[in-house]
Design a protein around this motif. Sequence first.
Motif, PDB file in Angstrom:
ATOM      1  N   ALA A 112       1.261   3.025   9.397  1.00  0.00           N
ATOM      2  CA  ALA A 112      -0.071   2.755   9.952  1.00  0.00           C
ATOM      3  C   ALA A 112      -1.097   2.599   8.829  1.00  0.00           C
ATOM      4  O   ALA A 112      -1.928   1.679   8.859  1.00  0.00           O
ATOM      5  N   PHE A 113      -1.034   3.464   7.831  1.00  0.00           N
ATOM      6  CA  PHE A 113      -1.963   3.371   6.693  1.00  0.00           C
ATOM      7  C   PHE A 113      -1.771   2.049   5.977  1.00  0.00           C
ATOM      8  O   PHE A 113      -2.737   1.354   5.648  1.00  0.00           O
ATOM      9  N   GLN A 115      -0.553  -0.803   7.083  1.00  0.00           N
ATOM     10  CA  GLN A 115      -1.028  -1.931   7.883  1.00  0.00           C
ATOM     11  C   GLN A 115      -2.547  -2.017   7.906  1.00  0.00           C
ATOM     12  O   GLN A 115      -3.117  -3.095   7.728  1.00  0.00           O
ATOM     13  N   GLN A 116      -3.213  -0.899   8.110  1.00  0.00           N
ATOM     14  CA  GLN A 116      -4.683  -0.905   8.162  1.00  0.00           C
ATOM     15  C   GLN A 116      -5.285  -1.275   6.812  1.00  0.00           C
ATOM     16  O   GLN A 116      -6.234  -2.056   6.746  1.00  0.00           O
ATOM     17  N   PHE A 117      -4.750  -0.724   5.748  1.00  0.00           N
ATOM     18  CA  PHE A 117      -5.262  -1.006   4.408  1.00  0.00           C
ATOM     19  C   PHE A 117      -5.080  -2.478   4.061  1.00  0.00           C
ATOM     20  O   PHE A 117      -6.000  -3.136   3.581  1.00  0.00           O
ATOM     21  N   THR A 118      -3.886  -2.997   4.329  1.00  0.00           N
ATOM     22  CA  THR A 118      -3.578  -4.393   4.029  1.00  0.00           C
ATOM     23  C   THR A 118      -4.432  -5.341   4.866  1.00  0.00           C
ATOM     24  O   THR A 118      -4.953  -6.337   4.359  1.00  0.00           O
ATOM     25  N   ARG A 119      -4.609  -5.012   6.138  1.00  0.00           N
ATOM     26  CA  ARG A 119      -5.437  -5.845   7.017  1.00  0.00           C
ATOM     27  C   ARG A 119      -6.879  -5.893   6.492  1.00  0.00           C
ATOM     28  O   ARG A 119      -7.513  -6.929   6.487  1.00  0.00           O
ATOM     29  N   GLY A 120      -7.383  -4.764   6.045  1.00  0.00           N
ATOM     30  CA  GLY A 120      -8.754  -4.702   5.532  1.00  0.00           C
ATOM     31  C   GLY A 120      -8.940  -5.507   4.256  1.00  0.00           C
ATOM     32  O   GLY A 120      -9.996  -6.097   4.024  1.00  0.00           O
TER      33      GLY A 120
END
Length: 129
Positions: A112-113, A115-120
């Motif tokens: 989850a971390f 995915q969220q970091f990469t998306r940002g």
Amino acid sequence: MDYIYFLANASLTLRVIEYLQRKYDSSLCSMTVIHQINGWIIKIKFKQPLTPEEHGNFKAFMNELGIPYELEIRLQMVFWSLETGQSPIDVMSRYQVAIVSHGSPDSSDIEAFRQQFTRGLGYCPETLA
């Protein structure tokens, strides 16, 4: 006994979690994962001491994936704060660190971390590969 290591990327961190889940009952250990700009700091704490053979095998496995890490004072305070029951969110705010996971080893926290970091960011840094 505590084992503290520096790992280069998320894939190695996930391998450690996989290993712990495969080799040990998840109730027998806890794991804290901190993401830094240059890699991952993990602390694994077993509730019962490992046998000498288990200790040797575990250290050999960990030394293949990362390097033992000597904590600076700020990170010592982070881990101490978590061990005394302080909220990970409060600790993150106070010490300006990214605590990705704290408690039973869980790969979903890492995923989850990542995915969220990469998306940002719009791309995947090497440490999240």
